[in-house]
Design a protein around this motif. Sequence first.
Motif: not given
Length: 199
Positions: A4-25
């Motif tokens: 996941l290419y991301d930045s510290r300030n990205s709310g859009n990146g947060w969305k993806i990290r949230q779902l990846l966390s939920l899915l345990g991926l």
Amino acid sequence: MTILYDSRNSGNGWKIRQLLSLLGLPYERRILNLAAGESRTPEFLAINPQARVPVLREADGLVLRESNAILAHLAQGTPYLPDARAARAEVMQWLFFEQFDHLRNFARPRFLVSIARSAAADSPEVLALREQGVKALAVMEAHLAGRDYLAGGAYTIADIALYPYTRLSPMGGYDLQPYPQVRRWLEHIAARPDTIALP
């Protein structure tokens, strides 16, 4: 390994990290310093010519840009994107709403006022964006009356998509006091034990 290419300030990146966390991926997070131009290097532009994060690169080589497309891809076959046609359409409706009516009107004021600090909360551009943003809040406020979640009575990628920038909106000068249903929804999502920290 998924990257996941991301930045510290990205709310859009947060969305993806949230779902990846939920899915345990499992995945590797590569944080780019956007202010330093790290999204404009030839290497990253080859991945995303629009020089934006997030970008998801899967182990099989699939590269996906656009946060809500990534959410929909990852959520296939999970409770976060229903299989039933009507329920799925309701989730998709909110994803399109987030992109068209919500995202820029919330993310841009936050960036200008609190990250770049290049504009005051009452500057003409920020005021114009907030004028549109409060219309989106009014839609959410009316819809959330009597509901814990945006779509189908369950926590889905609709909630995951709209939560970050709504939650961060005071950083762009938004006052959420007139929106008790939105505030209740935000508190409900924040209280979930599976909600990860915002950027």
